[in-house]
Design an enzyme around this catalytic site. Structure first.
Site, mmCIF file in Angstrom:
data_model
loop_
_atom_site.group_PDB
_atom_site.id
_atom_site.type_symbol
_atom_site.label_atom_id
_atom_site.label_comp_id
_atom_site.label_asym_id
_atom_site.label_seq_id
_atom_site.Cartn_x
_atom_site.Cartn_y
_atom_site.Cartn_z
ATOM 1 N N GLU A 9 -19.846 -25.827 -30.355
ATOM 2 C CA GLU A 9 -18.686 -26.322 -31.102
ATOM 3 C C GLU A 9 -18.376 -27.776 -30.802
ATOM 4 O OE1 GLU A 9 -15.137 -23.912 -31.173
ATOM 5 O OE2 GLU A 9 -16.292 -22.115 -30.714
ATOM 6 N N ASP A 82 -17.915 -20.667 -28.957
ATOM 7 C CA ASP A 82 -17.149 -20.091 -27.848
ATOM 8 C C ASP A 82 -17.234 -18.562 -27.819
ATOM 9 O OD1 ASP A 82 -16.417 -22.554 -26.970
ATOM 10 O OD2 ASP A 82 -14.374 -22.491 -27.735
ATOM 11 N N ASP A 84 -15.566 -15.808 -27.994
ATOM 12 C CA ASP A 84 -14.406 -15.012 -28.381
ATOM 13 C C ASP A 84 -14.477 -14.741 -29.882
ATOM 14 O OD1 ASP A 84 -13.774 -17.476 -29.485
ATOM 15 O OD2 ASP A 84 -12.128 -17.894 -28.102
ATOM 16 N N GLU A 86 -12.855 -16.059 -32.386
ATOM 17 C CA GLU A 86 -12.905 -17.285 -33.179
ATOM 18 C C GLU A 86 -14.309 -17.874 -33.129
ATOM 19 O OE1 GLU A 86 -10.395 -19.493 -35.730
ATOM 20 O OE2 GLU A 86 -9.900 -17.771 -34.480
ATOM 21 N N TYR A 300 -14.685 -19.811 -18.915
ATOM 22 C CA TYR A 300 -13.979 -19.901 -20.193
ATOM 23 C C TYR A 300 -12.490 -19.651 -20.002
ATOM 24 C CZ TYR A 300 -13.262 -19.459 -25.215
ATOM 25 O OH TYR A 300 -12.844 -19.643 -26.512
ATOM 26 N N ARG A 302 -9.976 -19.033 -22.213
ATOM 27 C CA ARG A 302 -9.190 -18.152 -23.092
ATOM 28 C C ARG A 302 -9.582 -16.709 -22.785
ATOM 29 N NH1 ARG A 302 -10.649 -22.470 -26.567
ATOM 30 N NH2 ARG A 302 -8.842 -23.794 -27.023
ATOM 31 N N HIS A 346 -13.975 -11.301 -21.168
ATOM 32 C CA HIS A 346 -14.473 -12.363 -20.306
ATOM 33 C C HIS A 346 -13.904 -12.220 -18.908
ATOM 34 C CE1 HIS A 346 -15.589 -14.005 -24.126
ATOM 35 N NE2 HIS A 346 -14.325 -14.070 -24.488
#
Length: 763
Positions: A9, A82, A84, A86, A300, A302, A346
């Protein structure tokens, strides 16, 4: 020929990955999403099972083209957005936009050589259950925002907006404020005795708090009761009734998850949630460590899981033994219980290596990065250490028939507290804050040194801070780790709440909008309903619920309520408060009103009488027209200096050559569902103060780029900043096109620097 193309990203990640991947790999950045719902229409086909209409994001055209060219040269493509929901959706959109059928998905929780190499060895298909969950959330938010916002324009005022989750956060703040307004303080008193053992024991004063009489708890309700107690206690004997000693263990706090990181960074560092997440993103994506190259420093950021990888625990246990000794390492690695709603996708937030101490990195991190890294490093290290041990003594004291209690503690073993202790939001006294008591035994005679009565009043619940509102959202199951920061920033930007002394207070507008939505859309504003929706989205990700059915169950009742609200919702304005001040022109009461320039007194006979006064009743003079502030920015059209002006919609930059040149650049204002969000450019920082660079839009739709710290920082440019530094002055370079030409111009964003180079247009 390049064998493998890896698409991430952020440009910052490309630098870190290239640091340890060989020549057989090419790494490109998508700059986040490449497709989204259209800005100027609903973009959801409700009649066709809520099929979304995706369009390519306009300023991703060149990015997509560049990645597509790279993909043609590669034998395989790995999508490494990433780890997740999203990120999964971004990978799917990339595969769709690039029409790559054989692309595989990889994910890594930390950007280190071992984690990335392991991910490359275990590629998988795109997880469509995750994609469906993200798509359902995006459609839900679009349906609510796109349908509710026009209703607010019609019933309250133009340019308001509503959001499915943000509106619930506003409700929590409004409900708390009303609790505070309705709160009636109640008086109570405390009584503290200062005592000391009688000689021959050396004098050792300590305090004991009044409990009650004859073994029963008894409150002191007023001054008369306090004075009566003082009278009775003046000449009574004082002695120890009982002494209880116990060992008390205090366990360390779990390693950080997203919400606790935001809370603790707010308490200890004074960081706002968005600032915390921006810095954490930098630490995750990688920082240049000199000869070591770019390295990802944390996992990570989040996450809602406190789980820790076995390898990380073993490394940390060795570090603890080496640095602190065996007593500081628990017999078995601690395991922390996750919240009931946690997805556990995670690990917790931790350093990628505990051996990279904050002091070792001080020369490579800026001040904010070092502060946050130190906080994460200390919290994780402490979470793997032994408990602290206190010897706690509780002594019951009799003053005649009246019972007093004293508590003291002594730290016997500091354990994890050698490294870190968690901040707190209340004034509750903890074991380490208590002073020791003297050696006391049953029936020991004591001397009274002082009796101090003190008046108190019960206090209302405190207003939410950034830390406590995130804690409340998490506890109630509202939002997810990736959304907390955006929820808070959105409700502030919309002027539904303000931050006053770091605490949230609803505005009149916030109360008005909240009350209307609660009345007419009780489900949308219901905390339990919103939390249940989060659980249903989790069910889609786990394959236990069908996306289209969830959207149908939500939308059709919502649409009926919406139609009814258009008919029945009253037109309102934030309520005006009548005052005792009379209009000097017509004699009617003056009312407190509010405009963008602040509060004032306006005649209640408006519009027949248009008299206005200052709040103190003095005549309101016409505001002096301020001379526009000249900035060091140049007009992108004519090159003249830009000046800062105030308009109907807030501050903006306008050309000093007006009216010949009418260039305007908006620098602050509200965003609605239909307005493009201010996107943070990845991999570049403001050359003036190191803040994030935001993609912004003027009222006319013109794109420009400015610093997130405006108005403190006035950096603004029409060039799109790129992750390259000017070799002449050190500012960031930017891309743009010259009028009438197809070449892409890369030049310095510093208006005082003439550096320029040309790149051949691929188109």
């Amino acid at each position: 020929m390049v064998k493998t193309l890896i698409i991430v990203e952020s440009p910052a990640k490309t630098k870190t990955l290239k640091n340890f991947l060989g020549k057989d790999y090419m790494v490109e950045a998508s700059m986040g999403h490449v497709r989204d719902l259209p800005q100027k229409e609903l973009g959801v086909d409700i009649e066709n099972d809520f099929t979304p209409k995706y369009v390519r994001i306009s300023d991703r055209k060149d990015v997509i083209k560049k990645i597509a060219e790279a993909a043609k040269k590669a034998d395989s493509v790995l999508l490494a957005s990433d780890p997740d929901r999203e990120g999964e959706a971004i990978s799917w959109h990339l595969a769709q936009a690039l029409q790559i059928k054989n692309a595989k998905r990889i994910e890594f929780n930390e950007i280190t050589r071992s984690a990335v190499e392991n991910a490359i060895q275990h590629p998988r298909e795109i997880d469509m259950k995750r994609v469906n969950a993200q798509e359902a959330r995006r459609i839900l938010d679009r349906l609510v925002g796109y349908r509710l916002s026009p209703l607010l324009w019609k019933k309250v005022r133009k340019n308001l907006s509503a959001g499915r989750v943000q509106s619930v956060a506003v409700r929590l703040i409004c409900d708390r404020e009303r609790e505070i307004q309705a709160f009636i303080p109640e008086e109570y008193w405390s009584l503290t005795a200062t005592l000391t053992p009688q000689p021959p024991i050396p004098k050792f004063p300590f305090e004991a708090k009044y409990v009650g009489k004859n073994g029963k708890k008894q409150a002191i309700n007023n001054e008369a009761e306090a004075q009566a107690l003082l009278t009775e206690l003046r000449n009574v004997p004082w002695a120890v009734k009982s002494v209880k000693k116990q060992e008390r263990k205090r366990n360390p706090s779990p390693p950080f998850i997203t919400s606790t990181l935001q809370q603790e960074a707010s308490r200890k560092l004074g960081f706002g949630n968005r600032r915390t997440m921006s810095i954490a993103q930098q630490l995750y994506e990688g920082v240049d460590l000199g000869s070591e190259g770019a390295v990802g420093l944390i996992t990570y950021m989040r996450t809602d899981s406190t789980r820790v990888a076995k390898e990380a625990q073993e490394e940390t246990r060795t570090f603890i033994t080496d640095q602190y000794g065996d007593p500081y390492r628990p017999a078995t690695p601690p395991i922390y219980k996750a919240r009931s709603q946690a997805q556990d996708a995670h690990e917790a937030i931790r350093p990628t290596s505990i051996y990279r101490t904050p002091d070792m990195l001080s020369d490579f991190l800026n001040a904010d990065q070092l502060k946050l890294y130190r906080l994460i490093w200390q919290r994780f290290l402490a979470s793997q250490m032994s408990p602290a041990i206190f010897d706690v003594t509780t002594a019951d004291i009799l003053g005649g028939e009246y019972l007093f209690r004293a508590t003291g503690s002594v730290l016997r073993f500091n354990g994890f507290m050698a490294v870190y202790t968690e901040g707190k939001d209340t004034e509750e006294v903890t074991d380490e804050e208590r002073t020791p008591l003297p050696e006391l035994i049953k029936d020991q005679i004591l001397d009274l040194l002082n009796l101090e009565p003190k008046q108190h009043f019960t206090e209302p619940p405190p207003r939410y801070t950034e830390a406590t509102i995130v804690k409340a959202l998490e506890e109630k199951g509202i939002g997810r780790p990736s959304t907390y920061a955006s929820i808070i920033s959105t409700i502030v930007e919309r002027e539904y709440v303000v931050l006053d002394q770091k605490r949230f207070i609803p505005t009149d507008l916030g109360f008005t909008v909240n009350d209307l939505l609660v009345k007419h859309f009780p489900n949308i504003l219901d905390v339990g309903f919103t939390a249940e929706m989060e659980t249903k989205l989790d069910d889609i990700e786990e394959g236990n619920r069908e996306k289209v059915q969830l959207l149908k169950d939500f939308y059709f009742p919502f649409n009926e309520t919406l139609s009814e609200a258009h008919e029945k919702m009253e037109r309102v304005k934030p309520e005006s408060v009548l005052t005792e001040t009379l209009c000097p022109n017509c004699g009617k009461p003056m009312a407190i009103r509010e405009s963008r320039m602040g509060k004032f007194l306006g005649c209640s006979g408006y519009p027949r009488c248009k008299t206005i006064l200052n709040l103190d009743g003095t005549p309101r003079e016409a505001p002096q027209k301020e001379e526009p502030k000249v900035t060091d920015q140049k007009c992108p059209k004519c090159g003249k200096p830009l000046v800062e002006r105030m308009g109907r919609y807030g501050k903006f930059l306008g050309c000093s050559g007006y009216p010949k040149c009418r260039t305007i650049i908006k620098i602050q204002g509200e965003e609605t569902e239909q307005r493009p969000a201010q996107v943070v450019l990845e991999g570049v920082k403001c050359p003036k103060d190191g803040g994030d660079i935001l993609e912004k839009h003027s009222r006319r739709g013109t794109i420009f780029y400015g610093c997130s710290n405006y108005p403190k920082c006035d950096f603004a440019t029409s060039l799109k900043p790129i992750p390259q530094i000017c070799p002449e002055c050190g500012w960031v370079l930017g891309e743009g096109k010259q009028r009438g030409k197809s070449d892409i111009v890369v030049k310095c964003t510093n208006p005082d620097c003439s550096y320029i180079m040309k790149q051949k247009d691929d188109g």
